[in-house]
Structure formats: structure tokens, C-alpha cells
Scaffold this motif. Structure first.
Motif, PDB file in Angstrom:
ATOM      1  N   GLN A 225     -32.625  18.045  34.965  1.00  0.00           N
ATOM      2  CA  GLN A 225     -31.367  17.737  35.642  1.00  0.00           C
ATOM      3  C   GLN A 225     -31.527  16.582  36.619  1.00  0.00           C
ATOM      4  O   GLN A 225     -32.634  16.111  36.885  1.00  0.00           O
ATOM      5  CB  GLN A 225     -30.853  18.980  36.369  1.00  0.00           C
ATOM      6  CG  GLN A 225     -30.654  20.183  35.451  1.00  0.00           C
ATOM      7  CD  GLN A 225     -29.615  19.903  34.379  1.00  0.00           C
ATOM      8  OE1 GLN A 225     -28.435  19.758  34.659  1.00  0.00           O
ATOM      9  NE2 GLN A 225     -30.060  19.823  33.136  1.00  0.00           N
ATOM     10  N   THR A 226     -30.424  16.129  37.161  1.00  0.00           N
ATOM     11  CA  THR A 226     -30.448  14.978  38.063  1.00  0.00           C
ATOM     12  C   THR A 226     -31.282  15.236  39.314  1.00  0.00           C
ATOM     13  O   THR A 226     -31.849  14.308  39.893  1.00  0.00           O
ATOM     14  CB  THR A 226     -29.023  14.602  38.483  1.00  0.00           C
ATOM     15  OG1 THR A 226     -28.383  15.752  39.067  1.00  0.00           O
ATOM     16  CG2 THR A 226     -28.202  14.129  37.294  1.00  0.00           C
ATOM     17  N   ASP A 227     -31.372  16.508  39.746  1.00  0.00           N
ATOM     18  CA  ASP A 227     -32.127  16.832  40.957  1.00  0.00           C
ATOM     19  C   ASP A 227     -33.584  17.196  40.662  1.00  0.00           C
ATOM     20  O   ASP A 227     -34.335  17.575  41.570  1.00  0.00           O
ATOM     21  CB  ASP A 227     -31.450  17.975  41.710  1.00  0.00           C
ATOM     22  CG  ASP A 227     -31.352  19.259  40.881  1.00  0.00           C
ATOM     23  OD1 ASP A 227     -31.761  19.228  39.695  1.00  0.00           O
ATOM     24  OD2 ASP A 227     -30.851  20.261  41.404  1.00  0.00           O
ATOM     25  N   GLY A 228     -33.993  17.119  39.402  1.00  0.00           N
ATOM     26  CA  GLY A 228     -35.367  17.422  39.035  1.00  0.00           C
ATOM     27  C   GLY A 228     -35.583  18.846  38.574  1.00  0.00           C
ATOM     28  O   GLY A 228     -36.695  19.204  38.171  1.00  0.00           O
ATOM     29  N   SER A 229     -34.543  19.670  38.606  1.00  0.00           N
ATOM     30  CA  SER A 229     -34.672  21.048  38.115  1.00  0.00           C
ATOM     31  C   SER A 229     -34.614  21.057  36.591  1.00  0.00           C
ATOM     32  O   SER A 229     -34.272  20.053  35.961  1.00  0.00           O
ATOM     33  CB  SER A 229     -33.568  21.927  38.702  1.00  0.00           C
ATOM     34  OG  SER A 229     -32.294  21.454  38.298  1.00  0.00           O
ATOM     35  N   LEU A 230     -34.922  22.205  36.018  1.00  0.00           N
ATOM     36  CA  LEU A 230     -34.963  22.322  34.560  1.00  0.00           C
ATOM     37  C   LEU A 230     -33.917  23.334  34.093  1.00  0.00           C
ATOM     38  O   LEU A 230     -33.934  24.502  34.495  1.00  0.00           O
ATOM     39  CB  LEU A 230     -36.359  22.760  34.096  1.00  0.00           C
ATOM     40  CG  LEU A 230     -36.602  22.766  32.585  1.00  0.00           C
ATOM     41  CD1 LEU A 230     -36.633  21.330  32.059  1.00  0.00           C
ATOM     42  CD2 LEU A 230     -37.906  23.484  32.254  1.00  0.00           C
ATOM     43  N   HIS A 231     -33.025  22.861  33.228  1.00  0.00           N
ATOM     44  CA  HIS A 231     -32.042  23.747  32.601  1.00  0.00           C
ATOM     45  C   HIS A 231     -32.583  24.176  31.243  1.00  0.00           C
ATOM     46  O   HIS A 231     -32.980  23.348  30.435  1.00  0.00           O
ATOM     47  CB  HIS A 231     -30.706  23.038  32.422  1.00  0.00           C
ATOM     48  CG  HIS A 231     -29.735  23.793  31.570  1.00  0.00           C
ATOM     49  ND1 HIS A 231     -29.170  24.985  31.948  1.00  0.00           N
ATOM     50  CD2 HIS A 231     -29.247  23.539  30.321  1.00  0.00           C
ATOM     51  CE1 HIS A 231     -28.366  25.426  31.003  1.00  0.00           C
ATOM     52  NE2 HIS A 231     -28.397  24.571  30.000  1.00  0.00           N
ATOM     53  N   VAL A 232     -32.592  25.494  30.995  1.00  0.00           N
ATOM     54  CA  VAL A 232     -33.189  26.026  29.774  1.00  0.00           C
ATOM     55  C   VAL A 232     -32.167  26.852  29.007  1.00  0.00           C
ATOM     56  O   VAL A 232     -31.461  27.689  29.574  1.00  0.00           O
ATOM     57  CB  VAL A 232     -34.425  26.902  30.094  1.00  0.00           C
ATOM     58  CG1 VAL A 232     -35.010  27.480  28.806  1.00  0.00           C
ATOM     59  CG2 VAL A 232     -35.473  26.090  30.836  1.00  0.00           C
ATOM     60  N   ASP A 233     -32.101  26.602  27.717  1.00  0.00           N
ATOM     61  CA  ASP A 233     -31.259  27.390  26.809  1.00  0.00           C
ATOM     62  C   ASP A 233     -32.197  28.054  25.807  1.00  0.00           C
ATOM     63  O   ASP A 233     -32.819  27.379  24.986  1.00  0.00           O
ATOM     64  CB  ASP A 233     -30.264  26.459  26.098  1.00  0.00           C
ATOM     65  CG  ASP A 233     -29.202  27.244  25.339  1.00  0.00           C
ATOM     66  OD1 ASP A 233     -29.470  28.406  24.981  1.00  0.00           O
ATOM     67  OD2 ASP A 233     -28.121  26.686  25.074  1.00  0.00           O
ATOM     68  N   MET A 234     -32.313  29.383  25.900  1.00  0.00           N
ATOM     69  CA  MET A 234     -33.249  30.109  25.052  1.00  0.00           C
ATOM     70  C   MET A 234     -32.727  30.263  23.628  1.00  0.00           C
ATOM     71  O   MET A 234     -31.519  30.234  23.390  1.00  0.00           O
ATOM     72  CB  MET A 234     -33.514  31.495  25.636  1.00  0.00           C
ATOM     73  CG  MET A 234     -34.111  31.461  27.038  1.00  0.00           C
ATOM     74  SD  MET A 234     -35.739  30.678  27.093  1.00  0.00           S
ATOM     75  CE  MET A 234     -36.707  31.879  26.180  1.00  0.00           C
ATOM     76  N   LYS A 235     -33.645  30.424  22.680  1.00  0.00           N
ATOM     77  CA  LYS A 235     -33.264  30.693  21.306  1.00  0.00           C
ATOM     78  C   LYS A 235     -32.626  32.074  21.207  1.00  0.00           C
ATOM     79  O   LYS A 235     -33.025  33.009  21.920  1.00  0.00           O
ATOM     80  CB  LYS A 235     -34.483  30.644  20.370  1.00  0.00           C
ATOM     81  CG  LYS A 235     -35.004  29.250  20.093  1.00  0.00           C
ATOM     82  CD  LYS A 235     -36.130  29.297  19.068  1.00  0.00           C
ATOM     83  CE  LYS A 235     -36.628  27.904  18.716  1.00  0.00           C
ATOM     84  NZ  LYS A 235     -37.727  27.925  17.736  1.00  0.00           N
ATOM     85  N   SER A 236     -31.647  32.187  20.346  1.00  0.00           N
ATOM     86  CA  SER A 236     -31.001  33.482  20.133  1.00  0.00           C
ATOM     87  C   SER A 236     -31.813  34.267  19.121  1.00  0.00           C
ATOM     88  O   SER A 236     -32.284  33.718  18.118  1.00  0.00           O
ATOM     89  CB  SER A 236     -29.570  33.286  19.630  1.00  0.00           C
ATOM     90  OG  SER A 236     -28.822  32.546  20.573  1.00  0.00           O
ATOM     91  N   GLU A 237     -31.952  35.542  19.367  1.00  0.00           N
ATOM     92  CA  GLU A 237     -32.733  36.376  18.458  1.00  0.00           C
ATOM     93  C   GLU A 237     -32.074  36.499  17.088  1.00  0.00           C
ATOM     94  O   GLU A 237     -32.727  36.558  16.059  1.00  0.00           O
ATOM     95  CB  GLU A 237     -32.896  37.771  19.059  1.00  0.00           C
ATOM     96  CG  GLU A 237     -33.756  37.778  20.326  1.00  0.00           C
ATOM     97  CD  GLU A 237     -33.933  39.162  20.881  1.00  0.00           C
ATOM     98  OE1 GLU A 237     -33.421  40.124  20.250  1.00  0.00           O
ATOM     99  OE2 GLU A 237     -34.608  39.306  21.915  1.00  0.00           O
ATOM    100  N   ASP A 238     -30.705  36.499  17.086  1.00  0.00           N
ATOM    101  CA  ASP A 238     -29.987  36.624  15.815  1.00  0.00           C
ATOM    102  C   ASP A 238     -29.530  35.292  15.271  1.00  0.00           C
ATOM    103  O   ASP A 238     -28.804  35.218  14.281  1.00  0.00           O
ATOM    104  CB  ASP A 238     -28.770  37.548  15.976  1.00  0.00           C
ATOM    105  CG  ASP A 238     -27.836  37.095  17.084  1.00  0.00           C
ATOM    106  OD1 ASP A 238     -28.146  36.059  17.714  1.00  0.00           O
ATOM    107  OD2 ASP A 238     -26.829  37.767  17.328  1.00  0.00           O
ATOM    108  N   GLY A 239     -29.898  34.166  15.967  1.00  0.00           N
ATOM    109  CA  GLY A 239     -29.540  32.833  15.492  1.00  0.00           C
ATOM    110  C   GLY A 239     -28.117  32.454  15.781  1.00  0.00           C
ATOM    111  O   GLY A 239     -27.606  31.477  15.261  1.00  0.00           O
ATOM    112  N   LYS A 240     -27.415  33.235  16.649  1.00  0.00           N
ATOM    113  CA  LYS A 240     -26.020  32.956  16.964  1.00  0.00           C
ATOM    114  C   LYS A 240     -25.883  32.404  18.365  1.00  0.00           C
ATOM    115  O   LYS A 240     -26.739  32.569  19.191  1.00  0.00           O
ATOM    116  CB  LYS A 240     -25.162  34.230  16.805  1.00  0.00           C
ATOM    117  CG  LYS A 240     -25.142  34.751  15.368  1.00  0.00           C
ATOM    118  CD  LYS A 240     -24.253  35.966  15.276  1.00  0.00           C
ATOM    119  CE  LYS A 240     -24.204  36.498  13.855  1.00  0.00           C
ATOM    120  NZ  LYS A 240     -23.355  37.703  13.734  1.00  0.00           N
TER     121      LYS A 240
END
Length: 236
Positions: free
Chosen positions: A221-236
């Protein structure tokens, strides 16, 4: 060789003129939806009618009347299918498909990307075209039937109003940048940000993530933090 330079001037003038006015009339009949090519169906139809018109105007071996009949009949079929789609929701879905949600409540919908064969880079590009540089700012994103992306930003990320003009602004430290895509680190982007993989692992560890392969998408992110989007277990 002599045939190459043979041109029936008046015949070509007549063919182009007739084709021009017939195409103009047909375009008027088909309406603004066809001209704007709102869906894949209308896009293909527009190309086909244009190809037929070009064949009539520029190829003397194509009988003028045959070409006009083909173009008029194709236009009629297009208008007929548009009318059927107008009357029937099922037919409309078959012809035009339907919008697809690709970001739902701030989370990327992996199944939708796979269905659309849409890469993360393509999604990021479409967001940047709307001046959105971070997926973290998106609440909903919908890919419309015309291929355009409609975005609803998260609360607080909307365009500023007159009441907000005096709000303090911070200079961004980074440009929001992808560092993990589909479970794989993007070393080039880390290098451009002067960040290391050790830093990335540490940031993931702070969020309780021990395996990069479990991450579908991660973005600095712009402030140096990390945005994380995890994988879905069912692929949805």
C-alpha cells in the motif's frame, strides 16, 4: 497484368454510393445500441455488416444485389434477435451474457476470474484506468457485458466533496504494487520498491500467514503496509 489496371470507374462509384446510403439507413434502423456495440453480440454483428458493406463496395466480382440482400438480411436477423432479447430474459442472457462480480466485499472472486479468463494484471489495469491503484480500495467490482469494469469503492474512498477539501493529505510512500499473485512472489516489483523477500515474509508472518502459496494476491500500500487476499478453499 492488363486486368490489374482495369477499373470500371462509374461502376465502383455507383456501388460505393449505394452501399453508403443503404448502410446509413440500416444503421439508423438498428439504433444506438448496435452502433455503440454494447455487447459482444452487437460487436460481432457490427463487424460482419461492415465486412459485407466493404465487400460490396470494393469487390466488383460480388454482385451488387446479392451483397445488398445479404447485408439487409443480416440486419433483419440482428434486429430480430435484439427484439427477442428485449422480450425474453433467458434469450438476453444467451445473447449478451450477464455482468460478473470479480470483487465481492473487498475480496477478489477467483472463480469469476477463471471463468472470464481474466488475469490479475488485467484486473489491476482496468482499475487503474478508473484511477484506482489499489484493490484494497474496492468494495465491489463488476465486469459488465460490454467488457467495462464498474467499481464501487469502499466507504471513505469515494471522491472528495467540498467539505473534504481542507482535509490533510499525506504524500504516498509507495505506488500500490502487486508483490504476490496466485501464490507466487513477484521479485521484480519488490526490487522496484526497494523491498526484499525477507521483508515480505515478515509482513505475512505478522498477519499469521506462514505459506506464500496460500495467498492469492498481495499488494504493497501507499503507506508501506501489506494488503493480503487469501486463496479461497472452494475457489470462490
Amino acid at each position: 497484368m492488363d486486368d490489374f489496371f482495369e477499373v470500371d470507374f462509374w461502376e465502383m462509384i455507383m456501388r460505393v454510393t449505394v452501399t453508403f446510403f443503404v448502410l446509413l439507413i440500416l444503421a439508423r434502423f438498428m439504433g444506438k445500441k448496435q452502433i455503440s456495440q454494447l455487447t459482444f453480440f452487437h460487436y460481432v454483428t457490427g463487424i460482419t455488416i461492415g465486412s459485407i458493406a466493404g465487400e460490396i463496395a470494393g469487390v466488383s466480382k460480388t454482385p451488387l444485389l446479392d451483397g445488398l440482400i445479404a447485408m439487409i438480411w443480416w440486419t433483419f436477423l440482428t434486429m430480430l434477435m435484439s427484439y427477442i432479447a428485449f422480450k425474453s430474459k433467458k434469450a438476453r442472457i444467451i445473447l449478451d451474457d450477464q455482468p460478473t462480480i470479480v470483487v465481492y466485499e473487498g475480496k477478489i472472486v477467483e472463480a469469476s476470474l477463471k471463468k472470464l479468463r481474466l488475469h490479475l494484471n488485467d484486473l489491476s489495469m482496468m482499475l487503474r484506468e478508473q484511477s484506482i491503484f489499489s484493490i484494497k480500495d474496492v468494495h465491489y467490482a463488476i465486469l459488465e457485458t460490454n467488457g467495462q469494469l464498474s467499481v464501487l469503492k469502499k466507504a471513505g474512498q469515494e471522491a472528495a466533496t467540498k467539505k473534504d477539501v481542507n482535509a490533510p493529505a499525506q504524500v504516498p510512500k509507495y505506488i500500490p504494487t502487486e508483490v504476490i499473485a496466485e501464490g507466487k512472489i513477484t521479485p521484480k516489483n519488490l526490487t522496484e520498491l526497494n523491498l526484499t523477500q525477507e521483508w515480505l515474509y515478515e509482513q505475512l508472518k505478522k498477519q499469521g500467514i506462514g505459506n506464500v502459496e496460500h495467498v492469492f494476491y498481495a499488494e504493497v500500500q501507499t503507506d508501506g503496509s501489506l494488503h493480503v487476499d487469501m486463496k479461497s478453499e472452494d475457489g470462490k
